[in-house]
Design an enzyme around this catalytic site. Structure first.
Site, PDB file in Angstrom:
ATOM      1  N   VAL A   1     -10.199  42.062  68.003  1.00 57.98           N
ATOM      2  CA  VAL A   1      -9.322  41.160  68.748  1.00 57.98           C
ATOM      3  C   VAL A   1      -9.349  39.763  68.138  1.00 57.98           C
ATOM      4  CG1 VAL A   1      -8.908  40.063  70.984  1.00 57.98           C
ATOM      5  CG2 VAL A   1      -9.513  42.487  70.889  1.00 57.98           C
ATOM      6  N   CYS A   2     -10.537  39.279  67.818  1.00 53.15           N
ATOM      7  CA  CYS A   2     -10.672  37.935  67.264  1.00 53.15           C
ATOM      8  C   CYS A   2     -10.000  37.799  65.906  1.00 53.15           C
ATOM      9  CB  CYS A   2     -12.145  37.549  67.169  1.00 53.15           C
ATOM     10  SG  CYS A   2     -12.949  37.432  68.781  1.00 53.15           S
TER      11      CYS A   2
END
Length: 219
Positions: free
Chosen positions: A44-45
């Protein structure tokens, strides 16, 4: 003590992918967006850092700097950059803070002060609370705080929208209604009398005794 809106953002000196900075000096007379990540090389990051890289010019037009932080060391950030660019098509050319001793994560209340150890060997789940966004003003005061769960990618277009509201309302005695977008009508704050409102904004709509709307001020 937990950080709150209008608190002074804690200052620190730290190593980044663009060299050592002292945070308040780096902000200077600009606004800043500090956004944190639980660990490098997480899915996600990776998408978030890439999306932010694509928004860098939009933040710059708002006189706003961006800076990322993860509890991993700078050397890992530098390796991670290639993956971020591959996924997003955007080169990360804003600083990324290395925080392997988790000092800044604790300073900003993203991890408990009593948390022991360093970043080495920690899993993303152990750093799950390091998922914050702070908007900080030129006065070094915190203007906005958001915290997201690890599995929910952040909406950085909303950060831009909130920044536009923060900058507009800091300059004029107005507030912005729900779902407001730049250019739409704004709310005149209760501190402004009707007479003063007419001098400042011209015509306005009296929706309720305590709710007055007017065109968004320019400049």
């Amino acid at each position: 003590m937990s950080l709150r809106i209008n608190d002074t953002a804690p200052d620190f000196t730290v190593d980044t992918t663009e060299g050592e900075i002292r945070f308040h000096d780096w902000i200077g007379d600009s606004y800043a967006v500090l956004f944190s990540h639980p660990k490098d090389f997480t899915p996600v990051c990776t998408t978030e850092l890439g999306y932010m890289a694509g928004l860098k010019e939009k933040f710059e037009t708002r006189d706003t700097k961006m800076i990322g932080i993860s509890v991993d060391p700078v050397e890992e950030h530098l390796r991670w950059k290639a993956d971020i660019e591959k996924v997003s098509g955007h080169k990360v050319d804003y600083p990324m803070i290395g925080d392997p001793k988790m000092k800044i994560a604790k300073l900003y209340d993203m991890l408990p002060a009593e948390e022991s150890g360093a970043s080495e060997g920690r899993t993303p789940a152990q750093n799950a609370t390091v998922r914050n966004v702070f908007i900080i003003g030129p006065d070094k005061k915190i203007k906005l705080i958001l915290t997201y769960p690890m599995t929910t990618g952040r909406n950085f277009d909303e950060i831009l929208r909130a920044l536009d509201s923060i900058q507009l309302t800091a300059k004029h005695q107005v507030a912005t209604p729900a779902q407001w977008k730049p250019g739409e009508d704004v709310i005149i704050t209760p501190a402004v009398s009707n007479e003063d409102a007419r001098q400042r904004f011209g015509d306005f709509e009296q929706v309720l005794p305590y709710l007055r709307k007017t065109k968004a001020p320019s400049g």
